[in-house]
Design an enzyme around this catalytic site. Structure first.
Site, PDB file in Angstrom:
ATOM      1  N   ASP A 120       0.906  -1.221   0.141  1.00  0.00           N
ATOM      2  CA  ASP A 120       0.067  -0.124   0.090  1.00  0.00           C
ATOM      3  C   ASP A 120       0.771   1.334  -0.062  1.00  0.00           C
ATOM      4  O   ASP A 120       1.478   1.418  -0.828  1.00  0.00           O
ATOM      5  CB  ASP A 120      -1.226  -0.041   1.086  1.00  0.00           C
ATOM      6  N   HIS A 317      -7.060  -5.923  -1.621  1.00  0.00           N
ATOM      7  CA  HIS A 317      -5.855  -5.115  -1.508  1.00  0.00           C
ATOM      8  C   HIS A 317      -4.939  -5.435  -0.426  1.00  0.00           C
ATOM      9  O   HIS A 317      -3.566  -5.275  -0.818  1.00  0.00           O
ATOM     10  CB  HIS A 317      -6.525  -3.863  -0.871  1.00  0.00           C
TER      11      HIS A 317
END
Length: 345
Positions: A120, A317
């Site tokens: 991320d 994610h």
């Protein structure tokens, strides 16, 4: 200078015992304050950098696996998170500060070099760490957010549109205090919705595109409601919530508020490629992996020594938490193939 702290958290204690090597918590001094880290194992240094809204704990599954493979596995709390220092100035969260923290951690641990791994926001932090300090960081692995060199467009100009009448979450985060007012009254519930919304098992939102804010609304208005995703236990959520309830969200959100400053600070590296050996792991159903498909297609130019690129079927994610075994195996296989690893010249 460094300081050791003995403690453990959440489900990591079992993983540490299973690996046969204890986990150690430590505080190290950096020019910007102090960084908290968790380390396990001995050998070549592998530095892991988390994203938003997470902590060192997002690497809980990979720490023992990488340590057992013969490496010194280290996961930090990025500045502004967990036990690490939380500067008050917004500009303290610029990219150059995060790179400086990573350099200071490596030096405090007495290593001559390190492999850096990021997820991320940790992915661009890791990428820029490798880009700016190739003398110290010999390889880089990027998870979920593909590498994209600095370009001609100012980032906030790029994020200002694109959602019709809705507002993209990165633009929503720009105004100080705005997102904090949404999140901090009930941190745990907000985190649960944010994690679930970007999970591989999340269903599309019937109210509009997820991670876009409706006019006059909040980001959480389109979060899914219901049970936690299967990769996230109640105890895991408690750990994350406790970290942000103690430390607040302003430091983590200030990372987003520095994207234009980063663009100015990194002007000398406009369009630059990363020349160290690299790895990318993304999720099939992950927003950045999908939005940034062109960045992945450009890897032959931007990451000319890319060893492999993996898009995990059905994954969202949070790749290292959703698919801990698969990600751990991919990282270890890649590490073992690098020059200078255990058993290699």
């Amino acid at each position: 200078m460094s300081q050791s702290v003995s403690s453990s958290a959440g489900s990591t204690a079992g993983s540490s015992a299973a690996s046969g090597q204890p986990q150690r918590h430590r505080m190290v001094d950096t020019p910007g304050g102090r960084i908290h880290l968790v380390e396990q194992g001995t050998g070549p240094l592998v530095l892991m950098v988390h994203g938003f809204p997470e902590s060192w704990y997002s690497w809980r599954h990979q720490l023992p696996v990488i340590a057992a493979a013969g490496y010194h596995a280290v996961a930090i709390d990025v500045r502004g998170y967990g036990r690490s220092s939380k500067p008050t100035a917004q500009e303290a969260y610029g990219m150059l500060g995060h790179v400086a923290d990573n350099v200071a951690v490596v030096k405090a641990l007495g290593a001559e070099s390190a492999v850096v791994v990021g997820h991320d926001w940790g992915s661009p932090i890791a990428a820029n760490t490798a880009l700016l300090r190739p003398d110290l960081f010999t390889a880089v692995a990027l998870l979920s957010v593909p590498y994209s060199p600095r370009g001609a467009a100012r980032p906030t100009d790029s994020f200002a549109g694109g959602g019709g009448g809705d507002e993209f979450y990165i633009h929503y985060f720009q105004q100080p205090g705005r997102a904090e007012a949404e999140i901090e009254p009930d941190v745990r519930s907000w985190l649960a919705g944010f994690y679930a919304g970007a999970s591989g098992d999340a269903k599309p939102s019937a109210d509009g595109p997820r991670f876009f804010v409706p006019p006059g609304g909040r980001l959480c208005d389109r979060f899914p409601r219901g049970p936690l995703p299967p990769w996230l236990s109640e105890e895991d959520l408690d750990f994350y919530a406790g970290e942000f309830e103690r430390g607040g969200l302003t430091g983590p959100l200030n990372r987003y508020r520095n994207i234009d400053r980063d663009w100015a600070d990194l002007a000398a590296w406009d369009g630059a490629s990363i020349t160290q050996p690299s790895l990318f792991i993304g999720g099939e159903h992950d927003g950045p992996t999908v939005w940034m498909a062109d960045a992945i297609k450009a890897y032959p130019t931007t990451l000319p020594r890319l060893v492999s690129c993996h898009i995990l079927d059905g994954c969202g994610h949070w790749v290292q938490q959703e698919r801990p075994d698969e990600v751990g195996s991919l990282l270890v296989d890649w590490l073992r193939a690098l020059p200078g690893g255990p058993g290699r010249p």
